[in-house]
Design a protein around this motif. Structure first.
Motif, PDB file in Angstrom:
ATOM      1  N   PRO A 184       0.818  -1.227   0.000  1.00  0.00           N
ATOM      2  CA  PRO A 184       0.000   0.000   0.000  1.00  0.00           C
ATOM      3  C   PRO A 184       0.846   1.269   0.000  1.00  0.00           C
ATOM      4  CG  PRO A 184      -0.842  -1.575   1.600  1.00  0.00           C
ATOM      5  CD  PRO A 184       0.485  -2.092   1.150  1.00  0.00           C
ATOM      6  N   ASN A 185       1.948   1.260   0.764  1.00  0.00           N
ATOM      7  CA  ASN A 185       2.814   2.444   0.797  1.00  0.00           C
ATOM      8  C   ASN A 185       3.472   2.692  -0.557  1.00  0.00           C
ATOM      9  OD1 ASN A 185       2.416   3.113   3.547  1.00  0.00           O
ATOM     10  ND2 ASN A 185       3.853   1.511   4.165  1.00  0.00           N
ATOM     11  N   LEU A 186       3.907   1.623  -1.221  1.00  0.00           N
ATOM     12  CA  LEU A 186       4.504   1.772  -2.548  1.00  0.00           C
ATOM     13  C   LEU A 186       3.487   2.314  -3.534  1.00  0.00           C
ATOM     14  CD1 LEU A 186       6.756   1.366  -4.609  1.00  0.00           C
ATOM     15  CD2 LEU A 186       6.040  -1.023  -4.834  1.00  0.00           C
ATOM     16  N   HIS A 187       2.279   1.782  -3.493  1.00  0.00           N
ATOM     17  CA  HIS A 187       1.233   2.244  -4.416  1.00  0.00           C
ATOM     18  C   HIS A 187       0.941   3.734  -4.213  1.00  0.00           C
ATOM     19  CE1 HIS A 187      -2.461   2.041  -6.814  1.00  0.00           C
ATOM     20  NE2 HIS A 187      -3.013   2.777  -5.867  1.00  0.00           N
ATOM     21  N   ASP A 205      -6.257   0.661   7.952  1.00  0.00           N
ATOM     22  CA  ASP A 205      -6.795   0.696   9.304  1.00  0.00           C
ATOM     23  C   ASP A 205      -8.306   0.846   9.281  1.00  0.00           C
ATOM     24  OD1 ASP A 205      -6.311   3.368   8.243  1.00  0.00           O
ATOM     25  OD2 ASP A 205      -7.037   4.079  10.170  1.00  0.00           O
ATOM     26  N   GLN A 206      -8.947   0.506  10.403  1.00  0.00           N
ATOM     27  CA  GLN A 206     -10.388   0.647  10.609  1.00  0.00           C
ATOM     28  C   GLN A 206     -11.209  -0.079   9.546  1.00  0.00           C
ATOM     29  OE1 GLN A 206     -11.342   4.801  11.075  1.00  0.00           O
ATOM     30  NE2 GLN A 206      -9.939   5.070  12.796  1.00  0.00           N
ATOM     31  N   GLY A 207     -10.690  -1.202   9.071  1.00  0.00           N
ATOM     32  CA  GLY A 207     -11.435  -2.037   8.145  1.00  0.00           C
ATOM     33  C   GLY A 207     -11.479  -1.538   6.712  1.00  0.00           C
ATOM     34  N   ARG A 208     -10.765  -0.465   6.399  1.00  0.00           N
ATOM     35  CA  ARG A 208     -10.748   0.045   5.030  1.00  0.00           C
ATOM     36  C   ARG A 208      -9.809  -0.776   4.166  1.00  0.00           C
ATOM     37  NH1 ARG A 208      -8.555   5.329   4.554  1.00  0.00           N
ATOM     38  NH2 ARG A 208      -7.168   4.768   6.293  1.00  0.00           N
ATOM     39  N   VAL A 209     -10.022  -0.713   2.859  1.00  0.00           N
ATOM     40  CA  VAL A 209      -9.136  -1.384   1.912  1.00  0.00           C
ATOM     41  C   VAL A 209      -8.723  -0.402   0.827  1.00  0.00           C
ATOM     42  CG1 VAL A 209     -10.144  -3.664   2.300  1.00  0.00           C
ATOM     43  CG2 VAL A 209     -11.052  -2.217   0.482  1.00  0.00           C
ATOM     44  N   ILE A 210      -7.626  -0.714   0.150  1.00  0.00           N
ATOM     45  CA  ILE A 210      -7.154   0.105  -0.964  1.00  0.00           C
ATOM     46  C   ILE A 210      -6.802  -0.822  -2.118  1.00  0.00           C
ATOM     47  CG2 ILE A 210      -4.798   0.089  -0.027  1.00  0.00           C
ATOM     48  CD1 ILE A 210      -4.381   2.803  -1.355  1.00  0.00           C
ATOM     49  N   GLY A 226       8.416 -16.900   4.751  1.00  0.00           N
ATOM     50  CA  GLY A 226       8.805 -15.942   3.726  1.00  0.00           C
ATOM     51  C   GLY A 226       7.838 -14.800   3.537  1.00  0.00           C
ATOM     52  N   THR A 227       6.736 -14.763   4.310  1.00  0.00           N
ATOM     53  CA  THR A 227       5.726 -13.709   4.164  1.00  0.00           C
ATOM     54  C   THR A 227       5.451 -13.073   5.513  1.00  0.00           C
ATOM     55  OG1 THR A 227       4.679 -14.853   2.311  1.00  0.00           O
ATOM     56  CG2 THR A 227       3.383 -13.182   3.431  1.00  0.00           C
ATOM     57  N   ILE A 228       5.438 -11.751   5.554  1.00  0.00           N
ATOM     58  CA  ILE A 228       5.131 -11.016   6.782  1.00  0.00           C
ATOM     59  C   ILE A 228       3.960 -10.083   6.514  1.00  0.00           C
ATOM     60  CG2 ILE A 228       5.981  -9.336   8.457  1.00  0.00           C
ATOM     61  CD1 ILE A 228       8.766 -10.432   8.044  1.00  0.00           C
ATOM     62  N   ASP A 229       2.972 -10.129   7.384  1.00  0.00           N
ATOM     63  CA  ASP A 229       1.815  -9.248   7.297  1.00  0.00           C
ATOM     64  C   ASP A 229       1.827  -8.285   8.472  1.00  0.00           C
ATOM     65  OD1 ASP A 229       0.935 -10.537   5.032  1.00  0.00           O
ATOM     66  OD2 ASP A 229      -0.484 -11.839   6.095  1.00  0.00           O
ATOM     67  N   VAL A 230       1.259  -7.104   8.260  1.00  0.00           N
ATOM     68  CA  VAL A 230       1.100  -6.124   9.330  1.00  0.00           C
ATOM     69  C   VAL A 230      -0.385  -6.039   9.665  1.00  0.00           C
ATOM     70  CG1 VAL A 230       1.342  -3.713  10.009  1.00  0.00           C
ATOM     71  CG2 VAL A 230       3.126  -4.798   8.645  1.00  0.00           C
ATOM     72  N   ARG A 231      -0.672  -6.163  10.936  1.00  0.00           N
ATOM     73  CA  ARG A 231      -2.062  -6.141  11.402  1.00  0.00           C
ATOM     74  C   ARG A 231      -2.300  -4.877  12.216  1.00  0.00           C
ATOM     75  NH1 ARG A 231      -4.772 -10.459  15.643  1.00  0.00           N
ATOM     76  NH2 ARG A 231      -6.847  -9.507  15.747  1.00  0.00           N
ATOM     77  N   PHE A 232      -3.414  -4.187  11.950  1.00  0.00           N
ATOM     78  CA  PHE A 232      -3.791  -2.994  12.709  1.00  0.00           C
ATOM     79  C   PHE A 232      -4.575  -3.401  13.960  1.00  0.00           C
ATOM     80  CE2 PHE A 232      -3.166  -1.208   8.483  1.00  0.00           C
ATOM     81  CZ  PHE A 232      -2.526  -0.007   8.753  1.00  0.00           C
TER      82      PHE A 232
END
Length: 464
Positions: free
Chosen positions: A61-64, A122-127, A200-206
Motif C-alpha cells: 500500500p505504501n509503494l502504491h 486501518d479501521q477495516g478500510r481497503v485500498i 517468507g511472508t510477513i503481514d502487518v495487522r492494525f
C-alpha cells in the motif's frame, strides 16, 4: 511398391523441419510490449539501464500511494498498461519485457489488463493497489518506464523497476518513492503488530486499543507519575532533550505479580502518546523481533511493547534452543539502535527473578525497572469504586471486604464485582449489589474456586 523414404513418419518430420526453417527465415515480429516501450523512450530499450528495488509485501500500500504521488506531480503524464503471461507463476523483469521475443522463448508475455489487489488499511478500510503494471512516464523531454510487479507463490515479493536513458534518472525516481513511502507510511501513528502467516511472508495487522482514562489506572501513590515521566514526559520533551545532547532510546520494565495492571498501564501509556507508532510484540510476533525493530526505526518516534518478556528471556538453563534465539535477538536489536533513535521499549513480566541479568540491569537495554505491586488497602478501595461503575453498590461492609481481599490483584477484584453483579441479576435485583452478593462471590472465587482459580486471577497471596 512404396518408396521407404516417403513413408508418413519420414514425411512428417521433413515437413516440420521445413516449417521451422521458414519460420526462422521470416522477419521476426516485434513484441507489442517492447514496441510500446521503444516508441515511448525513443530508442532501443534493450540498451537502456534498469534500476530495481524490492520491498516487503506489507509495504505494497505504501509503494502504491507513493507512486501515485510521484505520478500525480504537475506536468507529469503517465500511461498504464498491464501484463499477461501464459505461466501463472512467471513474473517477467523489465529487461525481459524490453527484449526481443527470442530473449524469453515460451514465456507467453503480452499486453493485458492491469491487475489490482485489495489490501487492508486501518479501521477495516481497503485500498486497490496495482499488482502488475507498466507506467510509461513523461515530463517535458524526460521519458521513463516504471514497472510494478508482485510475485505470488510460497515466497511473495514486491519489486519496483525503473528504466531511463541515464541510470541516475532511474535512481532518483526510486529515491523519491522510497522517501515518500517512509514519510507517508500508512502504519505511522497506528498500533500494529507483525505476523508471519507462512514462511517468507510477513503481514502487518492494525489494532485498536481501548480508551483508558488515568482514573482507571489504580496504582500506589506516585508510581504512575514516575511511569509517565519516563514515557510520556520524555516524549513531550524530546526536542529539548536532544538539544541538550541526551539520548532518546530508552527501555522500561514493568514487573510485578499477575493481574496487577502492567499491561493496562502499557496500553494507557500508548494512548497518551498518539503521535507515536506502537508495535505490539505478542504471540506469533515474538519470532519477528528483528523486523519489528526495523519497522520501529523506520517509523520513529515509536513504542515497542513486549508483554510477558519472561516467557522469552528466562535463564538459559531453563530454556530450549529456540527460545534462546528470541532472547538474543531482542538484546541485539536493543543494543543495535542508535542512541538518538526515539524508540521506547516497554516490557512487562511476572517473573523478574528469572530474567536474563543483561536484560534487566545493563544500561542501554533497560533504563528503569518499576514494580507494579498488589493493591494496598487504599488501592483496593478505589478498585471497588472503579469496577462498581454501572452498579448500585449498597455495601455496609465495604471495610470488611477491603480487608478480606488483602493480597489479591486488580484482576481478582474486577472478577469479584462481575460475579457479584451476576448473582444480583440472577436474583432479579437489577443493578443493585448488596453485601450478600459480594460475600457469595468472594466465597466462590477464593474458597470454592480453589488454588488454581486464585492463581489464575492473581490472588495467590490472599490470606484465608
Amino acid at each position: 511398391m512404396t518408396d521407404p523414404k516417403l513413408d508418413p513418419s519420414t514425411f512428417g518430420a521433413s515437413f516440420q523441419a521445413f516449417l521451422e526453417q521458414m519460420a526462422a527465415q521470416a522477419p521476426a515480429q516485434e513484441p507489442e510490449i517492447r514496441r510500446r516501450i521503444r516508441e515511448h523512450l525513443g530508442g532501443d530499450p534493450a540498451q537502456m539501464p534498469v534500476v530495481s528495488e524490492q520491498f516487503a509485501k506489507y509495504e505494497h500500500p505504501n509503494l502504491h500511494l507513493a507512486l501515485q504521488a510521484y505520478l500525480g506531480q504537475p506536468e507529469r503524464e503517465a500511461e498504464l498498461f498491464g501484463i499477461t503471461s501464459t505461466h501463472e507463476m512467471f513474473t517477467a523483469r523489465l529487461s525481459q519485457l524490453a527484449a526481443p521475443r527470442s530473449a524469453m522463448p515460451g514465456a507467453g508475455i503480452d499486453v493485458g489488463p492491469v491487475e489490482y489487489v485489495n489490501l487492508p488499511l486501518d479501521q477495516g478500510r481497503v485500498i486497490a493497489c496495482v499488482r502488475s503494471g507498466v507506467h510509461l512516464v513523461r515530463r517535458g523531454e524526460q521519458r521513463l518506464v516504471v514497472y510494478v510487479s508482485a510475485s505470488a507463490g510460497w515466497r511473495e515479493s514486491l519489486t519496483l523497476e525503473v528504466m531511463a536513458a541515464e541510470r541516475a534518472e532511474a535512481e532518483a525516481v526510486l529515491a523519491e518513492v522510497r522517501n515518500t513511502m517512509r514519510a507517508r507510511s500508512i502504519y505511522r501513528g497506528h498500533v500494529i503488530s507483525l505476523e508471519q502467516p507462512q514462511q517468507g511472508t510477513i503481514d502487518v495487522r492494525f489494532h485498536r486499543l481501548p480508551a483508558i482514562g488515568k482514573d482507571e489506572i489504580i496504582l500506589p501513590q506516585g508510581l504512575l507519575e514516575r511511569i509517565e515521566r519516563q514515557a510520556v514526559r520524555f516524549a513531550e520533551l524530546r526536542g529539548e532533550l536532544r538539544a541538550m545532547g541526551r539520548h532518546l532510546k530508552r527501555g522500561m520494565l514493568l514487573h510485578g505479580p499477575p493481574g496487577t495492571g502492567k499491561t493496562l498501564t502499557a496500553m494507557y501509556l500508548a494512548g497518551q502518546m498518539p503521535d507515536r507508532t506502537v508495535i505490539l510484540l505478542t504471540g506469533r510476533g515474538m519470532g519477528l523481533i528483528e523486523q519489528s525493530c526495523a519497522l520501529a526505526r523506520l517509523l520513529e518516534p515509536a513504542t515497542v511493547i513486549l508483554e510477558d518478556v519472561d516467557l522469552v528471556a528466562e535463564e538459559r538453563t531453563r530454556q530450549c534452543a529456540g527460545s534462546n534465539a528470541v532472547l538474543f535477538e531482542l538484546l541485539n536489536q536493543m543494543d543495535g539502535l542508535s542512541d538518538d533513535a526515539d524508540i521506547l521499549f516497554i516490557l512487562t513480566t511476572n517473573r523478574p527473578d528469572i530474567l536474563e541479568p543483561a536484560l534487566a540491569a545493563r544500561p542501554g537495554r533497560i533504563d528503569q525497572a518499576l514494580e507494579v505491586p498488589l493493591p494496598d488497602e487504599g488501592c483496593r478501595r478505589r478498585l471497588f469504586e472503579l469496577y462498581g461503575r454501572g452498579l448500585e453498590l449498597r455495601l455496609s461492609q465495604l471495610d470488611a471486604f477491603v480487608a478480606r481481599t488483602k493480597g489479591v490483584s486488580a484482576a481478582f477484584l474486577r472478577e469479584l464485582l462481575r460475579k457479584a453483579a451476576l448473582f444480583a441479576a440472577d436474583e432479579g435485583a437489577g443493578r443493585v449489589v448488596e453485601d450478600r452478593h459480594i460475600d457469595t462471590a468472594l466465597r466462590e472465587l477464593a474458597v470454592e474456586g480453589g488454588k488454581l482459580t486464585q492463581s489464575l486471577l492473581g490472588a495467590s497471596a490472599m490470606s484465608e
